[in-house]
Design an enzyme around this catalytic site. Structure first.
Site, PDB file in Angstrom:
ATOM      1  N   CYS A 186       0.841  -1.205   0.000  1.00  0.00           N
ATOM      2  CA  CYS A 186       0.000   0.000   0.000  1.00  0.00           C
ATOM      3  C   CYS A 186       0.868   1.245   0.000  1.00  0.00           C
ATOM      4  CB  CYS A 186      -0.874   0.021   1.249  1.00  0.00           C
ATOM      5  SG  CYS A 186      -1.943  -1.397   1.330  1.00  0.00           S
ATOM      6  N   TYR A 213      -5.270 -13.043  -4.028  1.00  0.00           N
ATOM      7  CA  TYR A 213      -4.731 -12.552  -2.749  1.00  0.00           C
ATOM      8  C   TYR A 213      -5.384 -13.297  -1.585  1.00  0.00           C
ATOM      9  CZ  TYR A 213      -3.539  -8.793   0.665  1.00  0.00           C
ATOM     10  OH  TYR A 213      -3.079  -8.043   1.718  1.00  0.00           O
ATOM     11  N   HIS A 255      -2.613 -11.577   4.751  1.00  0.00           N
ATOM     12  CA  HIS A 255      -2.784 -10.449   5.665  1.00  0.00           C
ATOM     13  C   HIS A 255      -4.095 -10.453   6.448  1.00  0.00           C
ATOM     14  CE1 HIS A 255       0.341  -8.446   2.971  1.00  0.00           C
ATOM     15  NE2 HIS A 255       0.900  -8.627   4.144  1.00  0.00           N
ATOM     16  N   ASP A 258       3.617  -9.334   9.274  1.00  0.00           N
ATOM     17  CA  ASP A 258       4.363  -9.303   8.017  1.00  0.00           C
ATOM     18  C   ASP A 258       5.334  -8.124   7.985  1.00  0.00           C
ATOM     19  OD1 ASP A 258       5.085 -10.007   5.421  1.00  0.00           O
ATOM     20  OD2 ASP A 258       3.498  -8.804   4.521  1.00  0.00           O
TER      21      ASP A 258
END
Ligand code: ADP
Ligand code: SF4
Length: 685
Positions: free
Chosen positions: A32, A171, A174, A267
């Protein structure tokens, strides 16, 4: 230019990823930026610079595939409909211009998407409260909803292909996506073909990988980003449990495995809590189970570590988010043999704080981040001065070092004077606190550049007065004299000083940073009204040196702003593990006879705590006396050849180290130019 070290040749080998080929092993994983769909030009320029810097693959951030995947007010990428394709093509073109592959991470947040903007109903494998605090529940998806979701994903994949992307992601990482929530038993309590056994929970992932292959029709590689461990033990995915089983099941289905830890706080751990390569133990099993290329991350900044990851068969592609932000030219520097010039990430997560506060990210090490398009700043190039100039920089902290470095790069003849016997200012001080030694890289990189420059004269132990500055007679003077923590309690909660504190045994934050023995015998109260990291580090230091320590804050949580740097939970856990007593929602109300009085901010109720020393971390006072003296003597400037005096960094307004570096950098760019032109920036329509 140096010759490349042959040990790093392996990093420059091309890697085949399904139908496409990465020109080297440097892989910027999706991350991001806070630039997202609202600032597409900024996003494109930011990614383009990384491709220019040699990253063989450059990916976007997560791209919401549908209005029911709406993460507003977060500013992620969006691929809801064809109108988004043009914006995303800007990214693709910027990346392709430098011969790199462009990747896009298609995302549906499921339980993570509260749909604040779209007002769509949130979707989940099994209904329940959405992530975060929104008073919203997701509904359980019916089988026809699942079919509908697959259609959205296929349509998004086709749009991604049409925009020109080379790699399209499924995806499952996360903790932020529907596909991953289907995989995880705690979110998926279905009793149909999509729930129960791992094979059933993985059905949607398998289908979506196949759908994506179908949709792109062989034009793009299909990558899977999978969280292989959530650090939750049996409650979640574990690398030696279901993750291994899962990758075994789907081993050859995607063209690439991008594997990491989940959630984001695991992460993207900061330097305070993890070292380079911290994910290796969790991901090294993957290559044994698949012939497809594997990419992983771990705040890699050392070419030795990167080359070892490949040679030891841990990874095929060296993934990076933060190291590629701190130094977009890291790959080119390794390729040229200039690896000593790498501006290493310090692991502070000021970058994640930008995204988490829904604005374009900033970086402590790289002041040009987010400024590539709107100000035209480049991380490596900076316009030369039209004519030679002599510049004096006063103060060798982050702001002064960056101003001096950038001015040397512009061709100025720079004198840098520092009052103390050490370079780095606050960053040197703070880097001696527990766990953040890597922060000294802010100093070391700049000092390394400056000491190699013939046009920089560096002076330690040189506290300059206004008379000294006038006498030196440089055309431009940059004053970067920093700030000091107040010891009178003034800050957010008490806007005025606490008069009684003058009689209390106060230890200034700087004193404790410089010397753990600064604390007297007995219990210590660290009072945090700053709300970022420093007070927690000082409490940690006090506890580690054997003091019974109380952490008091008017905030409802310990170090609330560190939520944005993804550290808050770990900070609180560490303080608790060290036996620090945590007192939230209280402020300082008095001191007498070895006890501090604390008052509840809600009820005013008072309690007393034994206390031999108070360390107030409330706010800082700019050290701008030199600047004020110079302003008072402005009439004398022309006689001494002084044209401009600029105040920068914490001396102008105390803020983050990132802000000080940016301020010093901006001042260096402004020398010899109309200041209005240098502060203005382009805005996106
Ligand atoms: P910033 O974050 O803005 O760079 P710092 O407080 O980290 O600020 O650094 C400011 C530096 O300026 C400190 O190292 C301090 O010793 C130095 N300094 C302060 N006043 C003077 C002065 N009059 N002459 C030279 N150096 C100074
Ligand atoms: Fe690294 Fe900090 Fe820059 Fe993020 S902000 S890339 S953690 S130096």
């Amino acid at each position: 230019m140096n010759a490349r070290d042959p040990r790093y040749d392996i990093l420059l080998e091309p890697v085949r990823i399904g139908p496409v080929t990465a020109p080297n092993r440097f892989y910027q994983v999706p991350h991001c930026t806070g630039m997202g769909h609202r600032y597409p030009q900024a996003e494109a320029a930011f990614r383009g610079v990384k491709a220019e810097g040699g990253w063989g693959v450059v990916c976007t951030q997560e791209a919401e595939i549908h209005p029911s995947a709406d993460l507003s007010p977060a500013n992620e990428a969006r691929i809801w409909d064809d109108a988004d394709v043009e914006r995303l093509r800007l990214v693709v073109d910027a990346v392709h211009a430098h011969g790199s592959l462009a990747g896009i991470q298609l995302a549906h947040g499921g339980l993570h998407a509260a749909n604040r903007y779209s007002r769509a109903v949130s979707l989940a494998p099994s209904g329940g409260p959405v992530a975060g605090d929104d008073p919203v529940q997701a509904r359980t998806m019916r089988v026809d909803d699942i079919a509908e979701f697959r259609r959205w994903h296929r349509a998004a994949a086709r749009r991604a292909r049409d925009a020109g992307f080379d790699i399209v992601y499924v995806y499952a990482g996360h903790g932020m996506t529907l596909v991953q929530q289907f995989l995880l038993a705690r979110f998926n309590q279905r009793d149909d073909a999509y729930g129960g056994s791992l094979a059933n929970r993985a059905r949607l992932l398998r289908e979506v990988i196949e759908d994506t292959h179908d949709a792109v029709g062989g034009a793009c590689a299909v990558a899977v980003r999978l969280a292989v461990d959530e650090l939750l033990g049996d409650e979640g995915m574990t690398h030696d449990g279901e993750a291994a089983e899962l990758i075994g099941m789907l081993a050859e289905l995607p063209d690439l495995w991008d594997v990491n830890l989940s959630d984001w706080t695991n992460d993207s751990q900061t330097a305070r809590f993890s070292g380079e390569g911290f994910q290796e133990p969790y991901v090294r099993f993957v290559k044994d189970l698949t012939t497809k290329p594997v990419v992983g991350v771990g705040r890699f900044t050392s070419p030795d570590t990167m080359a070892r990851m490949v040679r030891d068969g841990v990874l095929d592609l060296v993934g990076a988010a933060r190291p590629s932000i701190a130094d977009p030219f890291l790959p080119r520097k390794i390729a040229r043999g200039d690896h000593d010039d790498i501006r290493e990430c310090i692991g502070c997560n000021v970058c994640t704080a930008g995204d988490n506060t829904n604005v374009p990210m900033r970086c402590t090490q790289n002041p040009t981040v987010g400024e590539e398009w709107r100000r035209g700043w480049h991380p490596e190039a900076i316009p030369s001065l039209p004519a030679p100039r002599r510049v004096l920089v006063v103060g060798g902290g982050p702001a002064g070092l960056e101003a001096a470095r950038a001015l040397v790069q512009r061709g100025a003849e720079v004198t840098l004077a520092e009052a103390s016997a050490e370079w780095g200012g606050r960053v040197s001080r703070e880097s001696r606190l527990p766990g953040i030694a890597a922060w000294a890289r802010v100093r070391d990189w700049r000092l390394g550049q400056l000491t190699r420059a013939a046009s920089a004269a560096l002076y330690l132990e040189s506290r300059l007065t206004a008379a000294d500055v006038l006498e030196l007679g440089c055309q431009d003077v940059v004053v970067a004299t920093g700030a000091h923590w107040r010891t009178d309690g003034a800050g957010r909660t008490h806007r005025r000083p606490l008069p009684w504190l003058a009689a209390a045994p106060v230890v200034a934050p700087e004193a404790l940073m410089d010397d753990p023995a600064a604390l007297p015998e007995g219990p210590v109260t660290v009072y945090d009204d700053d709300r970022f990291y420093l007070a927690s580090l000082l409490a940690e230091r006090a506890a580690l040196t054997g003091h019974a320590t109380t952490f008091v804050t008017p905030a409802p949580l310990v170090a609330p702003w560190t939520e944005h740097t993804l550290e808050r939970d770990r900070i609180q856990a560490r303080l608790l593990e060290l036996g620090v007593e945590l007192v939230t929602a209280h402020t300082l109300a008095g001191w007498h006879d070895g006890a501090v009085t604390l008052a509840c901010i809600h009820t005013g109720r008072r309690v007393e705590h034994a206390c031999a020393a108070v360390v107030p971390v409330t706010s800082r006072r700019p050290d701008d006396a030199l600047y004020q003296d110079l302003v008072r003597r402005q009439a004398e400037w022309p006689d001494h050849g002084i044209e401009h005096v600029t105040l920068v960094g914490d001396a102008l307004a105390p803020s983050t180290i990132a802000a000080a570096v940016h301020s010093g950098h901006a001042a260096a760019r402004a020398v010899g130019r109309d200041p209005d032109l240098t502060t203005a920036f382009r805005r996106e329509a």
